[in-house]
Design an enzyme around this catalytic site. Sequence first.
Site, PDB file in Angstrom:
ATOM      1  N   ASP A 155      13.194   8.868  -6.268  1.00 48.54           N
ATOM      2  CA  ASP A 155      14.169   9.116  -7.335  1.00 48.54           C
ATOM      3  C   ASP A 155      13.452   9.588  -8.606  1.00 48.54           C
ATOM      4  O   ASP A 155      13.928  10.477  -9.309  1.00 48.54           O
ATOM      5  CB  ASP A 155      14.990   7.846  -7.625  1.00 48.54           C
ATOM      6  CG  ASP A 155      15.687   7.355  -6.372  1.00 48.54           C
ATOM      7  OD1 ASP A 155      16.159   8.199  -5.590  1.00 48.54           O
ATOM      8  OD2 ASP A 155      15.739   6.130  -6.151  1.00 48.54           O
ATOM      9  N   HIS A 184      18.589   2.270  -5.267  1.00 44.80           N
ATOM     10  CA  HIS A 184      18.250   3.520  -4.591  1.00 44.80           C
ATOM     11  C   HIS A 184      19.405   3.984  -3.705  1.00 44.80           C
ATOM     12  O   HIS A 184      19.315   3.977  -2.486  1.00 44.80           O
ATOM     13  CB  HIS A 184      16.961   3.347  -3.753  1.00 44.80           C
ATOM     14  CG  HIS A 184      16.674   4.562  -2.921  1.00 44.80           C
ATOM     15  ND1 HIS A 184      16.307   5.766  -3.471  1.00 44.80           N
ATOM     16  CD2 HIS A 184      16.740   4.778  -1.590  1.00 44.80           C
ATOM     17  CE1 HIS A 184      16.153   6.658  -2.506  1.00 44.80           C
ATOM     18  NE2 HIS A 184      16.413   6.090  -1.346  1.00 44.80           N
TER      19      HIS A 184
HETATM   20  P1  NAI Z   1      12.709   8.844  11.701  1.00 46.34           P
HETATM   21  O1  NAI Z   1      13.799   8.547  12.668  1.00 46.34           O
HETATM   22  O2  NAI Z   1      12.120  10.212  11.712  1.00 46.34           O
HETATM   23  O3  NAI Z   1      11.527   7.808  11.875  1.00 46.34           O
HETATM   24  C1  NAI Z   1      11.749   6.442  11.972  1.00 46.34           C
HETATM   25  C2  NAI Z   1      10.678   5.872  12.868  1.00 46.34           C
HETATM   26  O4  NAI Z   1      10.884   4.468  12.939  1.00 46.34           O
HETATM   27  C3  NAI Z   1      10.735   6.411  14.317  1.00 46.34           C
HETATM   28  O5  NAI Z   1       9.458   6.894  14.708  1.00 46.34           O
HETATM   29  C4  NAI Z   1      11.131   5.189  15.131  1.00 46.34           C
HETATM   30  O6  NAI Z   1      10.567   5.160  16.431  1.00 46.34           O
HETATM   31  C5  NAI Z   1      10.575   4.065  14.269  1.00 46.34           C
HETATM   32  N1  NAI Z   1      11.171   2.763  14.537  1.00 46.34           N
HETATM   33  C6  NAI Z   1      12.443   2.436  14.867  1.00 46.34           C
HETATM   34  N2  NAI Z   1      12.554   1.124  15.071  1.00 46.34           N
HETATM   35  C7  NAI Z   1      11.332   0.594  14.851  1.00 46.34           C
HETATM   36  C8  NAI Z   1      10.797  -0.719  14.906  1.00 46.34           C
HETATM   37  N3  NAI Z   1      11.564  -1.756  15.231  1.00 46.34           N
HETATM   38  N4  NAI Z   1       9.502  -0.886  14.635  1.00 46.34           N
HETATM   39  C9  NAI Z   1       8.719   0.154  14.287  1.00 46.34           C
HETATM   40  N5  NAI Z   1       9.148   1.418  14.239  1.00 46.34           N
HETATM   41  C10 NAI Z   1      10.441   1.628  14.515  1.00 46.34           C
HETATM   42  O7  NAI Z   1      13.282   8.491  10.235  1.00 46.34           O
HETATM   43  P2  NAI Z   1      12.663   8.922   8.814  1.00 46.34           P
HETATM   44  O8  NAI Z   1      13.257  10.201   8.395  1.00 46.34           O
HETATM   45  O9  NAI Z   1      11.196   8.775   8.874  1.00 46.34           O
HETATM   46  O10 NAI Z   1      13.301   7.778   7.878  1.00 46.34           O
HETATM   47  C11 NAI Z   1      12.913   6.434   7.998  1.00 46.34           C
HETATM   48  C12 NAI Z   1      13.699   5.557   7.028  1.00 46.34           C
HETATM   49  O11 NAI Z   1      13.379   5.874   5.683  1.00 46.34           O
HETATM   50  C13 NAI Z   1      15.220   5.723   7.131  1.00 46.34           C
HETATM   51  O12 NAI Z   1      15.830   4.464   7.050  1.00 46.34           O
HETATM   52  C14 NAI Z   1      15.564   6.537   5.911  1.00 46.34           C
HETATM   53  O13 NAI Z   1      16.893   6.339   5.487  1.00 46.34           O
HETATM   54  C15 NAI Z   1      14.578   6.000   4.924  1.00 46.34           C
HETATM   55  N6  NAI Z   1      14.356   6.849   3.755  1.00 46.34           N
HETATM   56  C16 NAI Z   1      14.086   6.223   2.575  1.00 46.34           C
HETATM   57  C17 NAI Z   1      13.893   6.936   1.414  1.00 46.34           C
HETATM   58  C18 NAI Z   1      13.588   6.225   0.144  1.00 46.34           C
HETATM   59  O14 NAI Z   1      13.582   6.865  -0.909  1.00 46.34           O
HETATM   60  N7  NAI Z   1      13.305   4.928   0.131  1.00 46.34           N
HETATM   61  C19 NAI Z   1      13.982   8.406   1.406  1.00 46.34           C
HETATM   62  C20 NAI Z   1      14.203   8.977   2.699  1.00 46.34           C
HETATM   63  C21 NAI Z   1      14.402   8.208   3.823  1.00 46.34           C
END
Ligand code: NAI
Length: 345
Positions: A155, A184
């Site tokens: 942000d 957020h």
């Molecule tokens: P993604 O789907 O590309 O990657 C998520 C990864 O987590 C996958 O490799 C999956 O296998 C793994 N995963 C699922 N369950 C798991 C577990 N129990 N233990 C370990 N790994 C596990 O998703 P992406 O795009 O990387 O996003 C991840 C998270 O980050 C989402 O919740 C998203 O909303 C959040 N996010 C947060 C932001 C922030 O500003 N804080 C900004 C953008 C995304």
Amino acid sequence: MVKVTVCGAAGGIGQPLSLLLKLNPAVSELALFDIVNAKGVAADLSHINTPAVVTGHQPANKEDKTAIVDALKGTDLVVIPAGVPRKPGMTRADLFNINASIIRDLVANIGRTAPNAAILIISNPVNATVPIAAEVLKKLGVFNPGKLFGVTTLDSVRAETFLGELINVNPSQLQGRISVVGGHSGDTIVPLINVTPDVSAKVANISKADYDKFVNRVQFGGDEVVKAKNGAGSATLSMAYAGYRFAAGVLNSLGGASTSSSGVPDSSYVYLPGVPGGKEFSAKYLNGVDFFSVPIVLENGVIKSFINPFEHMKITQKEQELVKVALGGLEKSIEQGTNFVKGSK
Ligand code: NAI
């Protein structure tokens, strides 16, 4: 010697974030945990000629607990971008049903295996996943509020970029001169842009319409990415940069550097009653809301103090109103997260 663990390391954020961490000379060991492809990503990164030793940890099946324990053993800092991202039409709150239990279970493992580690939570909805983490750690009797961080840096990164475009200033120069507080997601995100006189002079010339557009873009900028990716997820590369910027701040503080040296430090969504002066701050300005993103000063990987935006910055009437709106949304998410753990076995 610093060990960093990334949980969700094979994902869209996890991979570029792990790459950036591999490049940080302060990291001596980088443990990558994911339920898929962690070993592949680790093998790939391990060929980069920097000192960090990279290890991959992937459970063989649902019952296998050795992978997560190995990834966490002796770790100093855990970054969590595990879970599902948004698709078009979804809000971050829609992710709660899946991501709440992922965070609960990962944090329980951290509490048992590495209770002294700093924990950086990226997984959404951050407004609720951080309260989940706090509650899990409390239940285990190992909650250190000074070491639990909700990562809201994206942000700030967006606010710096969009404000830079608006006032024609190199956005990288705006780091430390603009703060984003609150939570957020959507209208819980509150940019405060009147930090230093040099910026506020230019800011004074922004029209009301442009200011409103700017606030809206900081609050809902994530939607632009979700829409453009058209079903393939949300922000990953800008998030990896932002997550790394915050993690690097924690790593620097572990190495003895102060985070307050240039301008206002990055904000993080933290449990205020556990931070020095936080309880009084919350009672006075936030109707007693416990979790809020504020600029934090770190020492040795722990929150030493925070900057009270209402005293340190010249808050406008409009910004006051934005904070008020944010508090309403935050209260609900905090309650949802806390109740989720209280209702769990
Ligand atoms: P993604 O789907 O590309 O990657 C998520 C990864 O987590 C996958 O490799 C999956 O296998 C793994 N995963 C699922 N369950 C798991 C577990 N129990 N233990 C370990 N790994 C596990 O998703 P992406 O795009 O990387 O996003 C991840 C998270 O980050 C989402 O919740 C998203 O909303 C959040 N996010 C947060 C932001 C922030 O500003 N804080 C900004 C953008 C995304």
